[in-house]
Design an enzyme around this catalytic site. Structure first.
Site, short mmCIF file in Angstrom:
data_model
loop_
_atom_site.label_atom_id
_atom_site.label_comp_id
_atom_site.label_asym_id
_atom_site.label_seq_id
_atom_site.Cartn_x
_atom_site.Cartn_y
_atom_site.Cartn_z
N GLU A 1 67.95 -25.64 -6.15
CA GLU A 1 67.66 -23.96 -6.01
C GLU A 1 67.26 -23.58 -5.02
OE1 GLU A 1 65.05 -23.72 -9.26
OE2 GLU A 1 65.37 -21.91 -9.19
N ARG B 1 63.75 -40.23 -8.04
CA ARG B 1 63.99 -39.48 -6.70
C ARG B 1 62.58 -40.59 -5.92
NH1 ARG B 1 61.72 -34.55 -9.50
NH2 ARG B 1 61.82 -33.72 -7.19
N LYS C 1 57.66 -29.49 -5.24
CA LYS C 1 57.59 -27.70 -4.65
C LYS C 1 56.26 -27.52 -5.52
CE LYS C 1 62.87 -27.27 -4.51
NZ LYS C 1 63.85 -26.49 -5.06
#
Length: 565
Positions: A37, A263, A273
């Site tokens: 994104e 992850r 983020k």
RNA sequence: UGGGGCGUGGCCAAGUGGUCUAAGGCACCGGUUUUUGGUAUCGGCAUUCGGAGGUUCGAAUCCUCCCGCCCCAGCCA
């Protein structure tokens, strides 16, 4: 680029799955995608996904798309779209013509939403966000049906078209998939699939005021692109039933499957983020590309070669166990690659002047130095030598402990590629600080070998005072003291910031050859570590960043000594 | 307490019933080499696979129960 052999012979469960699908004929080829994104900069955690998706495609002769998951215009920006492409390319991957955006498919997605309405599988809900939350139930209690759940397809269609036409304000209505408000999986409790957002989109501008949610865009976009294996991280595991439900209920052109892997987490840094964004916006660091940041742009500016990141990620493997990898592992990969590839140079970071009294005043000479002992093809260079040189302050001790091998009064050491010198005098200022050394050299040891075979216990790096280039050098340490920032007391990760993560040295001296270092080249300062030029520098005053230090047994010994008193 | 996952040495991670008294890497400890106290190289580092039962001639691998950790209640992705 070519696929690199994996550290182990064995395949991870994803490659196993793909190999099986190919062997059994379920798929004729493999198509993957990296779907960021564009709401932030890529970091090393993304590198794991990039290497997996592009790596798998290479290994199995397939292709990997770069696709922007741009379904939320309020968070996304062109700046991020640009930086992401730059970073993926820098990491060494090429998507060819396969650059896509979820927003490319907004019209199709809209059509499919109408399809769901027609088939009685979606409805327009007038509940507010708070009400929807209340109706959703909790983790342990089922939700309740919205009072608007039984609207007719015609009514829903009319309302949905008016949503698109812009008749309603943000949040006034949403489109929901009609699944099961009692499901144990909360994602199936009539998930919102379209929301009203009167916001300009970086790609589609003002064309739309309703946007599909992640769940309504991701799987369908995969299907449109004929993705065979949709790889994502563990937190999407319980979205898979919804992913599959949508694929089943829509006239999609292919049937992709989602697989989840763990992850990457790294010690002594943060990878979310939100936190990275906070570090930048609160100016705790100089920007997204601050060399202390775990972002790809930060690592690049720090001088980390992309190959070291690929190697690192490859060595970790792919699995489903949550894991936090030690930063030391990454650093080890940097050193391993840089040791083989980085040109050796000499630089003195904390200078101490040494005057070689028996070396003729005004004289000078050029000495040959090997560029990389690990790589003969790197050749050699000439280094100027003269009567006054700089050595490292920490390479001299007036009253050395037994294990200190370097320079001391009356002691002889080797200057790398130059001569043996013996310290003859220590000059101090009024405060008693050593400010200069006097020494003599042995002309017979030119190049660093003694004809009489006498040994010396240390070799020092040095720089000729008259020829050296002044420079600034920035030394970096972990951005966080704590291995797991924010794990302590109040969960305040900022409290764990290392106040000494950046040390700026302003009186450094470089050998002349360092003046030619290109911006993307990382070199080794002998005996110190790996460094690369920073764009902040100029020809007159270069600035170098320390990528990573060399392994330092002496420092370790000292630390142990201090520990033991 | 609902749903979904995961538990192999300090950190990653192979292992898919016998060749496992468990590979490899990082870290750590010690030796050798060395014009970088770097590199290279040699050796050490889990009799044990979250725990307890069970099946089996034989289990880290199969079954049962228990324990622990992670994710999910955005109109974020």
């Amino acid at each position: 680029m070519t696929a690199e052999p994996s550290a182990t012979e064995s395949r991870d469960f994803i490659r196993e799955q793909i190999a099986g699908d190919l062997a059994s004929g379920v798929h004729e080829g493999v198509v993957t995608r990296f779907p960021p994104e564009p709401n932030g900069y890529l970091h090393i955690g993304h590198a794991k996904s990039i290497c997996l998706n592009f790596g798998v495609a290479q290994e199995f002769g397939g292709r990997c798309h770069l696709r922007f998951d741009d379904t939320n215009p309020v968070k996304e920006e062109q700046e991020y779209i640009d930086s992401i492409q730059e970073d993926v390319r820098w990491l060494g991957f090429d998507w060819g013509d396969n650059l896509f955006y979820a927003s490319d498919n907004f019209e199709t997605l809209y059509t499919w939403a109408e399809h769901l309405i027609e088939t009685g599988n979606a409805y327009v809900d007038d509940l507010s966000a708070d009400e929807i939350r209340a109706y959703r139930g909790t983790l342990t209690e089922p939700g309740r049906n919205s009072p608007y759940r039984d609207r007719t397809p015609d009514e829903n269609m009319d309302l949905f078209r008016r949503m698109r036409a812009g008749e309603f304000d943000n949040g006034a209505k949403v489109l929901r998939a009609k699944i099961d408000m009692a499901s144990g999986n909360i994602n199936l409790r009539d998930p919102v699939i379209y929301r009203i957002l009167h916001a300009a989109h970086p790609r589609t501008g003002e064309t739309w005021c309703i946007y599909p949610t992640y769940d309504f865009a991701h799987g369908q976009t995969d299907a449109i692109e004929h993705i065979t294996h949709s790889l994502c991280t563990l937190e999407f595991e319980d979205h898979r039933p919804l992913y599959d439900w949508l694929i089943e209920h829509l006239p999609v052109p292919s049937r992709p499957r989602q697989y989840e892997f763990a992850r990457l987490n790294l010690t002594h840094t943060v990878l979310s983020k939100r936190r990275l964004m906070q570090l930048v916006s609160e100016k705790r660091v100089a920007g997204w590309d601050d060399p202390r940041m775990p972002t790809l742009s930060g690592l690049r500016r720090r001088g980390v070669p992309p190959g070291a990141i690929r190697d690192f990620v490859g060595r970790l493997g792919i699995a489903k166990t949550n894991s936090t990898v030690e930063m030391a592992y990454l650093e080890s990969c940097m050193r391993e690659l840089l040791n083989k590839t980085a040109a050796r140079r000499m630089a003195v970071l904390r200078p101490l002047k040494v005057v070689i009294e028996n070396y003729p005043e005004g004289d000078g000479e050029l000495l040959e130095a090997v560029n990389n002992p690990e790589d003969e093809s790197a050749g050699s260079r000439q280094i100027p030598f003269s009567r006054e040189i700089y050595i490292e302050q920490e390479d001299f001790m007036e009253d050395p402990p037994k294990k200190f091998f370097r320079l001391a009064p009356g002691r002889e050491v080797r200057l790398r590629y130059a001569y043996f010198i013996t310290c003859t005098e220590v000059i101090k200022d009024e405060a008693g600080n050593v400010v200069e050394l006097r020494a003599t050299y042995d002309a017979e040891t030119r190049g660093g070998d003694s004809p009489d075979g006498r040994k010396v216990k240390a070799t020092l790096h040095w720089v000729s005072a008259a020829h050296a280039i002044p420079a600034e050098v920035r030394l970096y340490e972990h951005l966080f003291d704590a291995p797991d920032p924010g794990a302590g007391k109040d969960g305040d990760f900022l409290a764990d910031i290392n106040p000494n993560s950046l040390e700026v040295l302003n009186d450094c001296w470089l050998e002349p050859a360092l003046g030619d270092t290109s911006l993307d080249e990382t070199v080794q300062f002998e005996r110190l570590g790996y460094f690369c030029p920073d764009p902040d520098g100029s020809a007159a005053k270069p600035v170098f960043n320390r990528t990573v230090g060399l392994r330092d047994n002496w420092a370790r010994l000292q630390a142990k000594g201090q520990q033991n008193g």
